[in-house]
Design a protein around this motif. Structure first.
Motif, PDB file in Angstrom:
ATOM      1  N   GLU A   1     -10.751   1.771  -6.839  1.00  0.00           N
ATOM      2  CA  GLU A   1     -10.066   1.355  -5.611  1.00  0.00           C
ATOM      3  C   GLU A   1      -8.552   1.525  -5.747  1.00  0.00           C
ATOM      4  OE1 GLU A   1      -9.536  -2.629  -2.789  1.00  0.00           O
ATOM      5  OE2 GLU A   1     -11.103  -2.559  -4.321  1.00  0.00           O
ATOM      6  N   THR A   2      -7.999   1.076  -6.878  1.00  0.00           N
ATOM      7  CA  THR A   2      -6.553   1.207  -7.107  1.00  0.00           C
ATOM      8  C   THR A   2      -6.161   2.668  -7.236  1.00  0.00           C
ATOM      9  OG1 THR A   2      -6.539  -0.926  -8.261  1.00  0.00           O
ATOM     10  CG2 THR A   2      -4.633   0.498  -8.584  1.00  0.00           C
ATOM     11  N   PHE A   3      -6.991   3.426  -7.935  1.00  0.00           N
ATOM     12  CA  PHE A   3      -6.728   4.857  -8.104  1.00  0.00           C
ATOM     13  C   PHE A   3      -6.668   5.555  -6.745  1.00  0.00           C
ATOM     14  CE2 PHE A   3      -7.611   9.272  -8.975  1.00  0.00           C
ATOM     15  CZ  PHE A   3      -6.973   9.525 -10.182  1.00  0.00           C
ATOM     16  N   ALA A   4      -7.606   5.215  -5.873  1.00  0.00           N
ATOM     17  CA  ALA A   4      -7.638   5.820  -4.540  1.00  0.00           C
ATOM     18  C   ALA A   4      -6.411   5.428  -3.730  1.00  0.00           C
ATOM     19  CB  ALA A   4      -8.907   5.394  -3.810  1.00  0.00           C
TER      20      ALA A   4
ATOM     21  N   GLU B   1       7.280  10.492  -3.562  1.00  0.00           N
ATOM     22  CA  GLU B   1       8.324  11.510  -3.724  1.00  0.00           C
ATOM     23  C   GLU B   1       9.696  11.043  -3.232  1.00  0.00           C
ATOM     24  OE1 GLU B   1       8.850  15.762  -1.777  1.00  0.00           O
ATOM     25  OE2 GLU B   1       7.212  15.781  -3.227  1.00  0.00           O
ATOM     26  N   ASP B   2       9.709  10.068  -2.322  1.00  0.00           N
ATOM     27  CA  ASP B   2      10.973   9.548  -1.798  1.00  0.00           C
ATOM     28  C   ASP B   2      11.544   8.428  -2.655  1.00  0.00           C
ATOM     29  OD1 ASP B   2      10.994  11.263   0.454  1.00  0.00           O
ATOM     30  OD2 ASP B   2       9.583   9.940   1.483  1.00  0.00           O
ATOM     31  N   GLY B   3      10.896   8.119  -3.770  1.00  0.00           N
ATOM     32  CA  GLY B   3      11.384   7.065  -4.646  1.00  0.00           C
ATOM     33  C   GLY B   3      11.010   5.668  -4.196  1.00  0.00           C
ATOM     34  N   VAL B   4      10.037   5.559  -3.304  1.00  0.00           N
ATOM     35  CA  VAL B   4       9.575   4.257  -2.806  1.00  0.00           C
ATOM     36  C   VAL B   4       8.423   3.765  -3.681  1.00  0.00           C
ATOM     37  CG1 VAL B   4       8.539   3.039  -0.849  1.00  0.00           C
ATOM     38  CG2 VAL B   4      10.274   4.808  -0.448  1.00  0.00           C
ATOM     39  N   VAL B   5       8.474   2.480  -4.053  1.00  0.00           N
ATOM     40  CA  VAL B   5       7.390   1.901  -4.851  1.00  0.00           C
ATOM     41  C   VAL B   5       6.159   1.727  -3.971  1.00  0.00           C
ATOM     42  CG1 VAL B   5       6.630  -0.109  -6.169  1.00  0.00           C
ATOM     43  CG2 VAL B   5       8.985   0.712  -6.398  1.00  0.00           C
ATOM     44  N   VAL B   6       5.032   2.356  -4.372  1.00  0.00           N
ATOM     45  CA  VAL B   6       3.798   2.247  -3.588  1.00  0.00           C
ATOM     46  C   VAL B   6       2.747   1.394  -4.296  1.00  0.00           C
ATOM     47  CG1 VAL B   6       4.176   4.432  -2.393  1.00  0.00           C
ATOM     48  CG2 VAL B   6       2.894   4.424  -4.551  1.00  0.00           C
ATOM     49  N   HIS B   7       2.988   1.089  -5.574  1.00  0.00           N
ATOM     50  CA  HIS B   7       2.057   0.227  -6.305  1.00  0.00           C
ATOM     51  C   HIS B   7       2.758  -0.354  -7.519  1.00  0.00           C
ATOM     52  CE1 HIS B   7      -1.731  -1.365  -7.852  1.00  0.00           C
ATOM     53  NE2 HIS B   7      -1.415  -0.851  -9.031  1.00  0.00           N
ATOM     54  N   ARG B   8       2.480  -1.630  -7.787  1.00  0.00           N
ATOM     55  CA  ARG B   8       3.032  -2.305  -8.956  1.00  0.00           C
ATOM     56  C   ARG B   8       1.882  -2.821  -9.804  1.00  0.00           C
ATOM     57  NH1 ARG B   8       3.776  -7.861 -10.090  1.00  0.00           N
ATOM     58  NH2 ARG B   8       5.384  -8.252 -11.660  1.00  0.00           N
ATOM     59  N   MET B   9       1.919  -2.488 -11.086  1.00  0.00           N
ATOM     60  CA  MET B   9       0.923  -3.032 -11.998  1.00  0.00           C
ATOM     61  C   MET B   9       1.250  -4.484 -12.283  1.00  0.00           C
ATOM     62  SD  MET B   9       0.549   0.082 -14.733  1.00  0.00           S
ATOM     63  CE  MET B   9      -0.514  -0.896 -15.792  1.00  0.00           C
ATOM     64  N   LEU B  10       0.221  -5.319 -12.380  1.00  0.00           N
ATOM     65  CA  LEU B  10       0.431  -6.723 -12.703  1.00  0.00           C
ATOM     66  C   LEU B  10       0.590  -6.823 -14.217  1.00  0.00           C
ATOM     67  CD1 LEU B  10       0.687  -9.424 -11.310  1.00  0.00           C
ATOM     68  CD2 LEU B  10      -1.764  -9.793 -11.688  1.00  0.00           C
TER      69      LEU B  10
END
Length: 345
Positions: free
Chosen positions: A258-261, A279-288
């Motif tokens: 799910e996270t991979f997708a 690509e724009d340097g925006v954080v799309v996921h943070r690892m806990l």
């Protein structure tokens, strides 16, 4: 210096080609420590006959020593390489790449080493050497340095040497985040302790997994020892980190489907500090994970990124767009791809 080189290229183009060739041979021998002629010829894509003529000349000039086990650079050769380094950067067009990337992303400094780490182990070794030199140039005694894991930062650790003014015994090296679960040699804990040992500094370790459940995360936050090391990590004046390809890192960490997708669908191309960037340097996921937070990164005085290889160009671009880097150490393969793909038009 650049103007003089341009004049020489126009008047004596053959001389510049010879200088490039001999500098490359000498530098490859230096990076290899000791190397045989056949191996060196293969790595340079040069015939043994041509290489023999060049190495015989270098030996006659006292720049290399040839022994039964192979060739190595002499003290005079090492001194010459050091003096030639700024000239070579102009000669190979590396200074221009450095200037273009520095100005485009608003960095304080960019260092580009020759070669492509994807294709050459020696280029990767040179990347580590340049990263180590860059770190020592900004580190003072009593500094706290946060270190991420990965093969590139491990190479930096191996290339560190005692600074000219002695050990940094008042300094601290700490892992930027938990990392248990990685291969031992790539863990931030291992790398932090290696760096500390190489420069005579101190270190603290963070013995927690890289990826945590909500329950484990909250439980560990209440641990007094964990709070103590986190407090030190968040006092870091310097962060030195690698940059990974997002999909490759997600696979390496065996993220759930799910996270991979999610990471894939949101266009993640880079991973660093435990964060995934598009690509724009925006954080799309943070690892806990325990360790540095975005707010810690933003207030750190010097953030030093080390990454190379043409395949890493998109990832490096994304992290540079994030906008927190101060110094980038990369190689010619990545730099040329960044300039041609992201800085043109």
């Amino acid at each position: 210096m650049r103007k003089i080189l341009e004049i020489q290229k126009q008047l004596l183009p053959d001389l510049m080609d010879v200088l490039k060739k001999r500098y490359t041979i000498l530098r490859q021998i230096m990076l290899s420590d000791v190397i045989g002629r056949r191996t060196l010829a293969a790595s340079l894509d040069m015939t043994e006959r041509v290489l023999r003529a060049e190495t015989d000349l270098l030996k006659a000039q006292g720049l290399i020593e040839i022994e039964s086990v192979g060739m190595k650079v002499s003290k005079a050769g090492l001194d010459l390489l050091e003096q030639l380094e700024p000239i070579a950067n102009n000669l190979f067009g590396l200074s221009q790449l450095e200037d273009q990337i520095r100005q485009a992303y608003g960095l304080k400094k960019v260092i580009v080493v020759p070669g492509d780490s994807d294709a050459s182990p020696l280029a990767k070794q040179e990347l580590g050497r340049a990263g180590a030199k860059a770190l020592l140039s900004v580190m003072d005694d009593e500094d706290v340095v946060a270190v991420t894991g990965g093969t590139t930062i491990a190479d930096v650790a191996e290339q560190l040497t005692l600074p000219a003014n002695g050990s940094l015994k008042g300094g601290w090296f700490v892992p930027a985040r938990g990392g248990l679960g990685e291969s031992m040699e790539m863990q931030a804990n291992t790398i932090a302790s290696t760096m500390a040992r190489k420069v005579g500094a101190q270190y603290r370790l963070l013995h927690v997994p890289d990826l945590l459940s909500n329950h484990a995360y909250n439980s560990l936050l209440e641990d007094t020892n964990i709070q103590d090391i986190l407090s030190l990590i968040r006092k870091s004046r310097i962060i030195i980190h690698g940059i990974g390809n997002a999909i490759a890192m997600a696979r390496r960490r065996k993220l759930d489907p799910e996270t991979f997708a999610q990471i894939s669908s949101e266009g993640a191309v880079a991973e660093s500090f435990g964060y995934y960037f598009n690509e724009d340097g925006v954080v799309v996921h943070r690892m806990l994970t325990l360790g540095l937070r975005l707010e810690d990164i933003r207030r750190t005085e010097t953030v030093l990124g080390v990454a190379g290889g043409k395949s890493k160009a998109a990832a490096i671009h994304a992290v540079l767009r994030f906008g927190q880097e101060d110094i980038l150490v990369t190689d010619e393969g990545a730099a040329a791809e960044i300039v041609s793909h992201y800085l043109k038009g």
